[in-house]
Design a protein around this motif. Structure first.
Motif, PDB file in Angstrom:
ATOM      1  N   SER A   1      23.532  34.130  29.896  1.00 15.10           N
ATOM      2  CA  SER A   1      24.654  35.053  29.704  1.00 15.10           C
ATOM      3  C   SER A   1      25.870  34.447  30.398  1.00 15.10           C
ATOM      4  O   SER A   1      25.781  33.402  31.060  1.00 15.10           O
ATOM      5  CB  SER A   1      24.328  36.420  30.299  1.00 15.10           C
ATOM      6  N   TRP A   2      26.994  35.127  30.277  1.00 16.37           N
ATOM      7  CA  TRP A   2      28.196  34.647  30.970  1.00 16.37           C
ATOM      8  C   TRP A   2      27.969  34.580  32.476  1.00 16.37           C
ATOM      9  O   TRP A   2      28.558  33.738  33.148  1.00 16.37           O
ATOM     10  CB  TRP A   2      29.387  35.532  30.656  1.00 16.37           C
ATOM     11  N   ASP A   3      27.145  35.446  33.023  1.00 15.72           N
ATOM     12  CA  ASP A   3      26.899  35.414  34.469  1.00 15.72           C
ATOM     13  C   ASP A   3      26.157  34.141  34.893  1.00 15.72           C
ATOM     14  O   ASP A   3      26.173  33.791  36.065  1.00 15.72           O
ATOM     15  CB  ASP A   3      26.128  36.660  34.922  1.00 15.72           C
ATOM     16  N   ASP A   4      25.531  33.452  33.961  1.00 16.54           N
ATOM     17  CA  ASP A   4      24.861  32.185  34.257  1.00 16.54           C
ATOM     18  C   ASP A   4      25.819  30.998  34.166  1.00 16.54           C
ATOM     19  O   ASP A   4      25.474  29.883  34.563  1.00 16.54           O
ATOM     20  CB  ASP A   4      23.687  31.960  33.302  1.00 16.54           C
ATOM     21  N   ALA A   5      27.011  31.218  33.598  1.00 17.14           N
ATOM     22  CA  ALA A   5      27.977  30.128  33.424  1.00 17.14           C
ATOM     23  C   ALA A   5      28.522  29.678  34.771  1.00 17.14           C
ATOM     24  O   ALA A   5      28.997  30.481  35.565  1.00 17.14           O
ATOM     25  CB  ALA A   5      29.117  30.566  32.514  1.00 17.14           C
TER      26      ALA A   5
ATOM     27  N   ALA B   1      41.240  39.263  30.232  1.00 17.70           N
ATOM     28  CA  ALA B   1      40.873  40.548  29.624  1.00 17.70           C
ATOM     29  C   ALA B   1      39.461  40.480  29.034  1.00 17.70           C
ATOM     30  O   ALA B   1      38.670  41.422  29.178  1.00 17.70           O
ATOM     31  CB  ALA B   1      41.889  40.927  28.538  1.00 17.70           C
ATOM     32  N   TYR B   2      39.138  39.373  28.381  1.00 12.35           N
ATOM     33  CA  TYR B   2      37.808  39.208  27.789  1.00 12.35           C
ATOM     34  C   TYR B   2      36.724  39.318  28.853  1.00 12.35           C
ATOM     35  O   TYR B   2      35.753  40.066  28.692  1.00 12.35           O
ATOM     36  CB  TYR B   2      37.714  37.858  27.062  1.00 12.35           C
TER      37      TYR B   2
ATOM     38  N   LEU C   1      31.851  40.547  33.821  1.00 12.95           N
ATOM     39  CA  LEU C   1      31.432  39.356  34.557  1.00 12.95           C
ATOM     40  C   LEU C   1      31.439  39.647  36.055  1.00 12.95           C
ATOM     41  O   LEU C   1      32.426  40.118  36.603  1.00 12.95           O
ATOM     42  CB  LEU C   1      32.382  38.204  34.242  1.00 12.95           C
ATOM     43  N   LYS C   2      30.298  39.375  36.704  1.00  8.43           N
ATOM     44  CA  LYS C   2      30.165  39.671  38.139  1.00  8.43           C
ATOM     45  C   LYS C   2      30.976  38.705  38.985  1.00  8.43           C
ATOM     46  O   LYS C   2      31.703  39.106  39.880  1.00  8.43           O
ATOM     47  CB  LYS C   2      28.691  39.628  38.542  1.00  8.43           C
ATOM     48  N   GLU C   3      30.816  37.416  38.756  1.00  9.35           N
ATOM     49  CA  GLU C   3      31.545  36.378  39.490  1.00  9.35           C
ATOM     50  C   GLU C   3      32.109  35.391  38.476  1.00  9.35           C
ATOM     51  O   GLU C   3      31.397  34.938  37.586  1.00  9.35           O
ATOM     52  CB  GLU C   3      30.615  35.636  40.466  1.00  9.35           C
TER      53      GLU C   3
END
Length: 136
Positions: free
Chosen positions: A74-78, A100-101, A107-109
């Motif tokens: 997920s984006w959180d893994d990026a 904004a996206y 996103l957490k971080e």
């Protein structure tokens, strides 16, 4: 030794050359540079999401996300996102769209990021984005 797995979500066309949209090996997932093409339609050439930076940026982010998800991320893994623009004048607008996206994505971080301006995209395309993710 961990196998290397090529990733091509159903929303993407088969690459025109010997490369993958994404590759996963162990807990590392590299997303190749993506552009703002709409989801693939069998028998049709790739079509840009629209002529504007907003349309292409949002579609490009959706395309990167599809590859992350195909690889179980997920984006959180990026860990790193690289953005390539064709016009320096688009920098501020892209930052607004990007911020904004990711706020909408929850996103957490924020990952590390870099934006570069270059002119190497096919005619009409304004942005390319790649990502590196590490799965937990």
């Amino acid at each position: 030794m961990t196998e290397k797995t090529a990733l091509t979500p159903a929303t993407h066309t088969t690459p025109p050359a010997k490369f993958s949209h994404g590759v996963k090996k162990g807990n590392i997932l590299q997303v190749a540079g993506q552009v703002g093409f709409l989801p693939a339609v069998e028998g049709q050439a790739p079509t840009p999401a629209g002529p504007t930076l907003r349309e292409q940026t949002l579609q490009t982010l959706a395309n990167v996300k599809a590859i992350l998800e195909e690889g179980g991320a997920s984006w959180d893994d990026a860990m790193m996102i690289r953005v390539y623009l064709t016009d320096v004048a688009h920098f501020a607008e892209m930052n607004e769209i990007y911020n904004a996206y990711f706020e909408e994505q929850g996103l957490k971080e924020a990952p590390a990021a870099r934006t570069t301006v270059y002119v190497g995209l096919p005619k009409g395309l304004l942005i390319e984005i790649d990502a590196l993710a590490v799965l937990s």
